[in-house]
Motif scaffolding. Structure first.
Motif, PDB file in Angstrom:
ATOM      1  N   PHE A  67       0.850  -1.188   0.000  1.00  0.00           N
ATOM      2  CA  PHE A  67       0.000   0.000   0.000  1.00  0.00           C
ATOM      3  C   PHE A  67       0.886   1.238   0.000  1.00  0.00           C
ATOM      4  CE2 PHE A  67      -3.981  -1.838   2.339  1.00  0.00           C
ATOM      5  CZ  PHE A  67      -3.996  -2.914   1.470  1.00  0.00           C
ATOM      6  N   PHE A  68       0.367   2.283  -0.658  1.00  0.00           N
ATOM      7  CA  PHE A  68       1.119   3.529  -0.713  1.00  0.00           C
ATOM      8  C   PHE A  68       0.169   4.701  -0.516  1.00  0.00           C
ATOM      9  CE2 PHE A  68       5.027   1.586  -1.924  1.00  0.00           C
ATOM     10  CZ  PHE A  68       4.652   0.451  -2.623  1.00  0.00           C
ATOM     11  N   ILE A  69       0.519   5.576   0.412  1.00  0.00           N
ATOM     12  CA  ILE A  69      -0.308   6.745   0.709  1.00  0.00           C
ATOM     13  C   ILE A  69       0.312   7.967   0.050  1.00  0.00           C
ATOM     14  CG2 ILE A  69       0.891   7.245   2.895  1.00  0.00           C
ATOM     15  CD1 ILE A  69      -1.868   8.079   4.029  1.00  0.00           C
ATOM     16  N   SER A  70      -0.531   8.804  -0.521  1.00  0.00           N
ATOM     17  CA  SER A  70      -0.049  10.037  -1.125  1.00  0.00           C
ATOM     18  C   SER A  70      -1.007  11.162  -0.774  1.00  0.00           C
ATOM     19  CB  SER A  70       0.073   9.884  -2.648  1.00  0.00           C
ATOM     20  OG  SER A  70      -1.175   9.574  -3.228  1.00  0.00           O
ATOM     21  N   MET A  82      -3.656   0.578  -3.183  1.00  0.00           N
ATOM     22  CA  MET A  82      -3.552  -0.749  -2.576  1.00  0.00           C
ATOM     23  C   MET A  82      -3.275  -1.778  -3.665  1.00  0.00           C
ATOM     24  SD  MET A  82      -6.708  -0.527   0.154  1.00  0.00           S
ATOM     25  CE  MET A  82      -7.953  -0.478  -1.125  1.00  0.00           C
ATOM     26  N   ASN A  83      -2.127  -2.409  -3.575  1.00  0.00           N
ATOM     27  CA  ASN A  83      -1.708  -3.408  -4.557  1.00  0.00           C
ATOM     28  C   ASN A  83      -1.595  -4.778  -3.904  1.00  0.00           C
ATOM     29  OD1 ASN A  83      -1.332  -1.299  -6.501  1.00  0.00           O
ATOM     30  ND2 ASN A  83       0.684  -0.890  -5.616  1.00  0.00           N
ATOM     31  N   HIS A  84      -1.615  -5.802  -4.740  1.00  0.00           N
ATOM     32  CA  HIS A  84      -1.460  -7.183  -4.257  1.00  0.00           C
ATOM     33  C   HIS A  84      -2.397  -7.448  -3.079  1.00  0.00           C
ATOM     34  CE1 HIS A  84       1.989  -7.342  -6.883  1.00  0.00           C
ATOM     35  NE2 HIS A  84       2.546  -6.320  -6.254  1.00  0.00           N
ATOM     36  N   LEU A  85      -3.647  -7.097  -3.263  1.00  0.00           N
ATOM     37  CA  LEU A  85      -4.611  -7.214  -2.184  1.00  0.00           C
ATOM     38  C   LEU A  85      -4.810  -8.662  -1.770  1.00  0.00           C
ATOM     39  CD1 LEU A  85      -7.071  -4.492  -3.407  1.00  0.00           C
ATOM     40  CD2 LEU A  85      -6.111  -4.604  -1.100  1.00  0.00           C
ATOM     41  N   LYS A  86      -5.032  -8.831  -0.464  1.00  0.00           N
ATOM     42  CA  LYS A  86      -5.250 -10.138   0.123  1.00  0.00           C
ATOM     43  C   LYS A  86      -6.655 -10.201   0.725  1.00  0.00           C
ATOM     44  CE  LYS A  86      -0.365 -10.368   1.516  1.00  0.00           C
ATOM     45  NZ  LYS A  86       0.559 -10.552   2.664  1.00  0.00           N
ATOM     46  N   VAL A  87      -7.141 -11.408   0.909  1.00  0.00           N
ATOM     47  CA  VAL A  87      -8.466 -11.572   1.508  1.00  0.00           C
ATOM     48  C   VAL A  87      -8.522 -10.874   2.864  1.00  0.00           C
ATOM     49  CG1 VAL A  87     -10.079 -13.264   2.439  1.00  0.00           C
ATOM     50  CG2 VAL A  87      -8.917 -13.715   0.263  1.00  0.00           C
ATOM     51  N   GLU A  88      -7.429 -10.933   3.604  1.00  0.00           N
ATOM     52  CA  GLU A  88      -7.407 -10.320   4.941  1.00  0.00           C
ATOM     53  C   GLU A  88      -7.379  -8.795   4.920  1.00  0.00           C
ATOM     54  OE1 GLU A  88      -5.403 -12.732   3.739  1.00  0.00           O
ATOM     55  OE2 GLU A  88      -3.324 -12.471   4.445  1.00  0.00           O
ATOM     56  N   ASP A  89      -7.303  -8.200   3.741  1.00  0.00           N
ATOM     57  CA  ASP A  89      -7.420  -6.740   3.626  1.00  0.00           C
ATOM     58  C   ASP A  89      -8.882  -6.298   3.607  1.00  0.00           C
ATOM     59  OD1 ASP A  89      -4.663  -6.811   1.319  1.00  0.00           O
ATOM     60  OD2 ASP A  89      -4.611  -6.205   3.436  1.00  0.00           O
ATOM     61  N   THR A  90      -9.788  -7.254   3.548  1.00  0.00           N
ATOM     62  CA  THR A  90     -11.216  -6.930   3.552  1.00  0.00           C
ATOM     63  C   THR A  90     -11.600  -6.195   4.829  1.00  0.00           C
ATOM     64  OG1 THR A  90     -11.794  -8.821   2.155  1.00  0.00           O
ATOM     65  CG2 THR A  90     -13.542  -7.907   3.538  1.00  0.00           C
TER      66      THR A  90
END
Length: 117
Positions: A67-70, A82-90
């Protein structure tokens, strides 16, 4: 008072990407840090990423490198890529702004992010 309006949530498959945006109703000159938090069902709200007025950044261990904040002060916005999202990012993701001085916290209404396997 600072009103925050989020956009960009949705559903995506694991490995995919989403970008969340948050726009503040007032000049960011009164804002110290802008951040993204998230809250999954049955869990406490947790800090995901923060952008400081001084140019500092913070990322939680679970999202660092993905993840990258700008922050764009001229546009009064903060984004979370948000890149390479995972199920646990829900979770429901919340934008947060903390003012300088008295350090008042303001929150957006939240936007749902759902990652499926």
């Amino acid at each position: 008072q600072v009103q925050l309006v989020e956009s960009g949530g949705g559903s995506v498959q694991a490995g995919g990407s989403l970008t969340l945006s948050c726009e503040a109703s007032r000049s960011t000159r009164i804002i110290d840090a802008m951040a993204w938090y998230r809250q999954a069902p049955g869990r406490q709200r947790e800090l995901v990423a923060r952008s400081g007025r001084d140019g500092s950044f913070y990322y939680s261990d679970s999202v660092r490198g993905r993840f990258f904040i700008s922050r764009d002060n001229a546009k009064k916005t903060v984004r979370l890529q948000m890149n390479h999202l995972k199920v646990e990012d829900t979770a429901v993701y919340y934008c947060n702004a903390r003012t300088i001085g008295v350090a008042d916290d303001y929150w957006g209404q939240g936007t749902q992010v759902t990652v499926s396997s």
